[in-house]
Enzyme design. Structure first.
Site, PDB file in Angstrom:
ATOM      1  CB  ALA A 341       3.963  -2.224   5.155  1.00  0.00           C
ATOM      2  N   PRO A 342       2.671  -5.072   4.234  1.00  0.00           N
ATOM      3  CG  PRO A 342       0.916  -6.608   4.493  1.00  0.00           C
ATOM      4  CD  PRO A 342       1.575  -5.705   3.488  1.00  0.00           C
ATOM      5  N   GLY A 344       5.013  -9.475   4.020  1.00  0.00           N
ATOM      6  CA  GLY A 344       5.063 -10.865   3.543  1.00  0.00           C
ATOM      7  C   GLY A 344       6.460 -11.256   3.073  1.00  0.00           C
ATOM      8  CE  LYS A 345       6.371 -10.192  -2.859  1.00  0.00           C
ATOM      9  NZ  LYS A 345       5.137  -9.476  -2.387  1.00  0.00           N
ATOM     10  CB  CYS A 462       0.826  -9.091  -6.888  1.00  0.00           C
ATOM     11  SG  CYS A 462      -0.038  -7.690  -6.200  1.00  0.00           S
TER      12      CYS A 462
HETATM   13  C1  LIG Z   1       2.453  -4.240  -2.933  1.00  0.00           C
HETATM   14  S1  LIG Z   1       2.467  -3.493  -1.382  1.00  0.00           S
HETATM   15  C2  LIG Z   1       3.900  -4.215  -0.655  1.00  0.00           C
HETATM   16  C3  LIG Z   1       3.673  -5.617  -0.153  1.00  0.00           C
HETATM   17  C4  LIG Z   1       4.848  -6.134   0.649  1.00  0.00           C
HETATM   18  N1  LIG Z   1       6.085  -6.073  -0.086  1.00  0.00           N
HETATM   19  C5  LIG Z   1       4.604  -7.562   1.083  1.00  0.00           C
HETATM   20  O1  LIG Z   1       5.164  -8.489   0.539  1.00  0.00           O
HETATM   21  O2  LIG Z   1       3.835  -7.742   2.033  1.00  0.00           O
HETATM   22  C6  LIG Z   1       3.033  -1.890  -1.763  1.00  0.00           C
HETATM   23  C7  LIG Z   1       3.412  -1.048  -0.555  1.00  0.00           C
HETATM   24  O3  LIG Z   1       3.962   0.163  -1.059  1.00  0.00           O
HETATM   25  C8  LIG Z   1       3.761   1.150  -0.089  1.00  0.00           C
HETATM   26  N2  LIG Z   1       3.995   2.467  -0.713  1.00  0.00           N
HETATM   27  C9  LIG Z   1       3.225   3.142  -1.593  1.00  0.00           C
HETATM   28  N3  LIG Z   1       3.798   4.309  -1.919  1.00  0.00           N
HETATM   29  C10 LIG Z   1       4.971   4.382  -1.247  1.00  0.00           C
HETATM   30  C11 LIG Z   1       6.008   5.351  -1.171  1.00  0.00           C
HETATM   31  N4  LIG Z   1       5.937   6.484  -1.853  1.00  0.00           N
HETATM   32  N5  LIG Z   1       7.059   5.096  -0.377  1.00  0.00           N
HETATM   33  C12 LIG Z   1       7.136   3.956   0.340  1.00  0.00           C
HETATM   34  N6  LIG Z   1       6.166   3.002   0.314  1.00  0.00           N
HETATM   35  C13 LIG Z   1       5.108   3.210  -0.470  1.00  0.00           C
HETATM   36  C14 LIG Z   1       2.329   0.891   0.350  1.00  0.00           C
HETATM   37  O4  LIG Z   1       2.106   1.461   1.616  1.00  0.00           O
HETATM   38  C15 LIG Z   1       2.285  -0.640   0.345  1.00  0.00           C
HETATM   39  O5  LIG Z   1       2.482  -1.131   1.651  1.00  0.00           O
END
Ligand SMILES: C[S@@+](CC[C@H](N)C(=O)[O-])C[C@H]1O[C@@H](n2cnc3c(N)ncnc32)[C@H](O)[C@@H]1O
Length: 568
Positions: A341-342, A344-345, A462
């Protein structure tokens, strides 16, 4: 509502803290304020609505939004529409905070709010140094009311960084301070801004000297380039002073944005370019990715034309697009996106699968995952996406799902995206990095369980910080010798490939956000002596834990008849 509440709590707390100086007071000039004598927010009869036509709307909105950002109630969201902050009506915040409304923001005002809020946040440390130097004593600066401080920061930014005509800046900021606080506050703003104008005109603005030991120099650089001292020290250590300065200069510059044509909906880059030409938005084609177009200005026009709302394109940095290239999604693939989430990828990967295969999108944050689901529908790629709200660590322990391609886009410091997230540099602490590193390791271990033998695990961030990138990969490889590095040179242009075969985008070199990715392949067969290292492992897709593992190791003839070094 919570934000409104927090404003009130904040104000009362500040009043106590400020002590001897005068409380936040709302003064309304009867000549400039029109009251309709409505009472209360629910009933039109009870609502107070005073329209002030003398205060410039962009200034009032900027000051209030800056206060909300500093208190954590709003993001310095450079993409928001119609001047609304975090989805709420910003003029409502102005009214509740300042006690009056201004006329509505027009397009020019909107651009000014974006520029002033983004710039004032970026340059905060530098502006505060100047303001502190021009106050008659340190205490006056430290105890300054929050609104007064924001008004001064805006004025200083406009004069020093935007080179706006000083008479207009002084006049308008003095008026805002008088109307929203009290006449004395206006006089103070007048005195300090006039001092600043004189110093600027005589080219003698106070600046710290870049001299002394490392620590002293870091403090001076932190003021000159407006970053936290710990970041300056860290970058100087990793990149050297010259590159660290270039990085900070990049972060302070106006960000450019990339938009991705949504092929999931049949939109090509040529279609997008045609739309941008019609909107007269200057743009450049991405040199690295077929679906991407860069824009430096005009993003508001694109938003207002509804191109994002219709799902024709998405705002996505090329650095993130190149991480998807490292994953290399193909039609028919089964891919697990571990921190999706959210989305993008996820959405970009889904658009490349042409309706064939399945993408499992896991995230701990249900709200953000819901956004992913809705956007997937809008982008018409929902047919290949299954969302799984879960903590990856517990999910991986208990599930049978395995895949040939697993992406872990880990939570990180975001130190590669500071040019777009103006406020992020002030919200990050050195301790956050330590906590994040621990989480990154736990998530990497969990994600590795989901990779089939011979499959690939892509770890990405990032961030430009080696401790979140190369060092996490090295620590992972030590814990998991069943994985090895697969160099990314087949997937991204050579300029993005590090000596060790990782993907790395450098803001200064590539003019895009900083990002990192490593492609790690899970070995198909393991050597006998390597197998003994694991007490808990997936062998050819079967999870070996506890007694089953021990039985296998001591009884299975394949294992018994091998000697250290044999492949099995
Ligand atoms: C860098 S963001 C991801 C961005 C996403 N890949 C994109 O391209 O839009 C990191 C994500 O990791 C999730 N996150 C953090 N801890 C987590 C966990 N223990 N298990 C699953 N997701 C987790 C957060 O909610 C957040 O949405």
């Amino acid at each position: 509502m919570a934000q409104v509440l927090s404003l009130h709590v904040f104000f009362s707390a500040e009043r106590h803290k400020v002590g001897p100086s005068k409380p936040l007071k709302r003064i309304h000039n009867p000549k400039t304020s029109l009251s309709t004598h409505r009472k209360g927010p629910q009933s039109p009869m009870r609502k107070t609505q005073k329209l002030n036509l003398q205060v410039s709307p962009h200034r009032a909105v900027s000051a209030v939004r800056l206060m909300r950002i500093e208190m954590g109630g709003a993001f310095a969201d450079l993409l928001n529409e119609k001047g609304k902050g975090s989805g709420d009506n910003e003029m409502g915040y102005v009214e509740r905070t300042l006690g009056f409304r201004t006329k509505n923001l027009d397009d020019r005002d909107l651009r000014l709010v974006t520029d002033i809020v983004g710039g004032t946040i970026r340059w905060r440390r530098y502006l505060d140094y100047l303001i502190g130097s021009l106050c008659h004593d340190d205490k006056a600066f430290r105890n300054m009311e929050p609104l007064l401080l924001q008004i001064l920061r805006i004025g200083f930014y406009e004069i020093v960084k935007l080179d706006m005509p000083s008479y207009a800046v002084v006049d308008e900021n003095v008026r805002l301070a008088k109307v929203s606080l009290r006449p004395g506050a206006g006089n103070m703003v007048n005195g300090i801004l006039r001092k600043l104008v004189l110093l600027k005109e005589s080219n003698s603005l106070p600046l710290p000297k870049l001299e002394g030991d490392d620590r002293t120099q870091a403090r001076a650089l932190a003021i000159l380039y407006s970053h936290p001292v710990w970041m300056v020290r860290r970058w100087t250590k990793h990149l050297g002073q010259e590159k660290a300065i270039k990085m900070m200069a990049w972060n302070n510059d106006d960000p450019s944005f990339s938009l991705r044509a949504n092929s999931g909906k049949g939109v090509t880059r040529a279609d997008l370019v045609m739309q941008f030409n019609m909107l007269k938005v200057p743009h450049e084609l991405s040199l690295h990715l077929d679906h991407f177009v860069r824009v430096k200005t005009g993003l508001q026009s694109i938003i207002q034309a509804g191109l994002l709302k219709q799902g024709l394109c998405a705002v996505q940095d090329e650095s993130a697009g190149l991480i998807v290239s490292v994953v290399d999604p193909q039609p028919g693939d089964s891919i697990i996106d571990c921190c999706a989430a959210p989305g993008g990828k996820t959405l970009y990967m889904a658009s490349q699968m042409h309706g064939q295969g399945m993408l499992y999108a896991i995230d701990i944050n249900k709200g953000r995952l819901r956004i992913l689901k809705e956007t997937a529908k809008l982008h018409q790629v929902d047919g290949v996406i299954t969302t799984i709200p879960s903590d990856l660590r517990t999910f991986a322990e208990s599930c049978q799902l395995k895949s040939d391609k697993v992406l872990l886009d880990a939570p990180c410091s975001g130190l590669g995206v500071l040019s777009k997230r103006a406020d992020l540099r002030w919200n990050r602490r050195l301790e956050d990095l330590e906590e994040l590193e621990k989480l990154q390791e736990e998530l990497l271990d969990a994600a590795s369980i989901l990779v089939k033998p011979g499959g690939v695990l892509v770890y990405s961030t990032c961030s430009i910080d080696p401790e979140e990138n190369e060092e996490r990969v090295d620590a992972f490889l030590l814990r998991h010798p069943e994985f090895h590095i697969d160099p990314v040179d087949r997937y991204v242009p050579p300029g993005f490939v590090t000596k060790r075969g990782f993907y790395s985008s450098d803001p200064v070199k590539h003019s895009m956000d900083g990002a990192f990715a490593a492609r790690l392949i899970r070995t198909l067969s393991l050597k006998h002596n390597e197998l003994w290292k694991y007490g808990d492992l997936d062998v050819l897709g079967v999870r070996m834990v506890g007694p089953l593992w021990q039985w296998t190791m001591s009884n299975a003839s394949d294992f018994k008849n091998t000697s250290p070094g044999d492949a099995i």
